[in-house]
Scaffold this motif. Structure first.
Motif, PDB file in Angstrom:
ATOM      1  N   ARG A  54      44.479  53.823  42.220  1.00  0.00           N
ATOM      2  CA  ARG A  54      45.465  53.236  43.133  1.00  0.00           C
ATOM      3  C   ARG A  54      45.773  54.182  44.279  1.00  0.00           C
ATOM      4  N   ARG A  55      45.825  55.451  43.990  1.00  0.00           N
ATOM      5  CA  ARG A  55      46.094  56.438  45.045  1.00  0.00           C
ATOM      6  C   ARG A  55      44.949  56.447  46.064  1.00  0.00           C
ATOM      7  N   ARG A  56      43.714  56.361  45.571  1.00  0.00           N
ATOM      8  CA  ARG A  56      42.567  56.332  46.495  1.00  0.00           C
ATOM      9  C   ARG A  56      42.586  55.058  47.334  1.00  0.00           C
ATOM     10  N   MET A  57      42.980  53.957  46.719  1.00  0.00           N
ATOM     11  CA  MET A  57      43.084  52.695  47.466  1.00  0.00           C
ATOM     12  C   MET A  57      44.136  52.809  48.572  1.00  0.00           C
ATOM     13  N   LEU A  58      45.302  53.327  48.227  1.00  0.00           N
ATOM     14  CA  LEU A  58      46.360  53.490  49.231  1.00  0.00           C
ATOM     15  C   LEU A  58      45.917  54.418  50.355  1.00  0.00           C
ATOM     16  N   ALA A  78      41.682  45.953  53.895  1.00  0.00           N
ATOM     17  CA  ALA A  78      40.428  45.850  53.144  1.00  0.00           C
ATOM     18  C   ALA A  78      40.573  44.784  52.068  1.00  0.00           C
ATOM     19  N   THR A  79      39.446  44.368  51.511  1.00  0.00           N
ATOM     20  CA  THR A  79      39.425  43.436  50.384  1.00  0.00           C
ATOM     21  C   THR A  79      39.153  44.213  49.105  1.00  0.00           C
ATOM     22  N   THR A 138      38.334  45.206  38.594  1.00  0.00           N
ATOM     23  CA  THR A 138      39.154  46.416  38.448  1.00  0.00           C
ATOM     24  C   THR A 138      39.989  46.650  39.692  1.00  0.00           C
ATOM     25  N   THR A 139      39.358  46.559  40.857  1.00  0.00           N
ATOM     26  CA  THR A 139      40.111  46.801  42.086  1.00  0.00           C
ATOM     27  C   THR A 139      41.159  45.711  42.290  1.00  0.00           C
ATOM     28  N   SER A 140      40.838  44.466  41.940  1.00  0.00           N
ATOM     29  CA  SER A 140      41.807  43.381  42.068  1.00  0.00           C
ATOM     30  C   SER A 140      43.048  43.649  41.212  1.00  0.00           C
ATOM     31  N   TYR A 141      42.827  44.103  39.983  1.00  0.00           N
ATOM     32  CA  TYR A 141      43.944  44.420  39.094  1.00  0.00           C
ATOM     33  C   TYR A 141      44.835  45.501  39.711  1.00  0.00           C
ATOM     34  N   HIS A 142      44.222  46.571  40.187  1.00  0.00           N
ATOM     35  CA  HIS A 142      45.007  47.680  40.747  1.00  0.00           C
ATOM     36  C   HIS A 142      45.710  47.264  42.036  1.00  0.00           C
ATOM     37  N   LEU A 143      45.076  46.423  42.831  1.00  0.00           N
ATOM     38  CA  LEU A 143      45.735  45.919  44.038  1.00  0.00           C
ATOM     39  C   LEU A 143      46.959  45.086  43.679  1.00  0.00           C
ATOM     40  N   LYS A 146      52.773  44.405  43.323  1.00  0.00           N
ATOM     41  CA  LYS A 146      53.935  44.149  42.467  1.00  0.00           C
ATOM     42  C   LYS A 146      55.080  45.117  42.767  1.00  0.00           C
ATOM     43  N   TYR A 147      54.737  46.367  43.075  1.00  0.00           N
ATOM     44  CA  TYR A 147      55.762  47.377  43.310  1.00  0.00           C
ATOM     45  C   TYR A 147      56.020  47.641  44.795  1.00  0.00           C
ATOM     46  N   GLY A 148      55.473  46.777  45.653  1.00  0.00           N
ATOM     47  CA  GLY A 148      55.827  46.813  47.065  1.00  0.00           C
ATOM     48  C   GLY A 148      55.097  47.820  47.931  1.00  0.00           C
ATOM     49  N   PHE A 149      53.981  48.382  47.437  1.00  0.00           N
ATOM     50  CA  PHE A 149      53.259  49.374  48.222  1.00  0.00           C
ATOM     51  C   PHE A 149      52.233  48.757  49.165  1.00  0.00           C
TER      52      PHE A 149
END
Length: 193
Positions: free
Chosen positions: A29-33, A42-43, A57-62, A67-70
């Protein structure tokens, strides 16, 4: 700039929600952010290809980050199963809590959040010499030793954050020649082993 954005930029936001800390304590998640911060929307497919992960996996983490507003979905760009994501408008002065601001059972989450963050910082520090050789105008470093009281350190820290916010542009407001740069600041007592 909207009035609430200005407020968000000048009032510290303490990240004292254990669920939000858990959401940010995951390396993927940190790398995605980071990617969304630096490169923009990005998708899940794009992020999966970049990070070597499956789309599920990426969909779940997104979804967890949403959910937490990031992050937030970009509805006008999304269609069908392709969903585009961007970083949400969140306070830029986000600070982690002190251990006493969390319940005892949640302090381990704070420890993991800090450990992962400083592991990322260590990797950045290892890249510094090569970045400095490549372009010293963009790679700046400073190391120092200062003697301060706790009150002076707190004042110094707040002045540092204010200075960082003063010179840091939001992506949509940045001049054409602006680049994203990593900026790190930390202090440690020098008289302890």
């Amino acid at each position: 700039m909207k009035e609430d954005e200005t407020k968000n930029d000048h009032e510290p936001f303490i990240l004292d929600d254990p669920d939000k800390l858990k959401a940010l304590a995951h390396p993927m998640r940190r790398r995605m952010l980071t990617h969304l911060n630096i490169h923009g929307p990005a998708t899940s497919t794009t992020l999966g290809e970049l990070l070597g992960a499956k789309t599920g996996t990426t969909s779940y983490h997104l979804r967890q980050l949403e959910k937490y507003g990031f992050i937030e979905e970009i509805p006008e760009r999304s269609s069908g199963r392709e969903r585009w994501w961007r970083r949400a408008e969140i306070p830029r002065d986000m600070r982690f809590p002190t251990p006493d601001q969390l319940a005892p059972e949640d302090r381990e989450v704070l420890g993991e959040f800090l450990r992962i963050g400083f592991e990322e910082d260590r990797a950045l520090m290892e890249r510094f010499p090569a970045a400095y050789r490549a372009d010293p105008d963009w790679a700046r470093g400073s190391r120092g030793l200062a003697r301060m009281t706790k009150e002076e350190l707190n004042e110094f820290y707040n002045a540092y954050i204010a200075l960082l916010l003063k010179y840091s542009h939001r992506p949509e407001d940045a001049p054409p020649d602006a680049r994203p740069v990593y900026v790190r600041f930390f202090t440690l007592p020098a008289d302890e082993p």
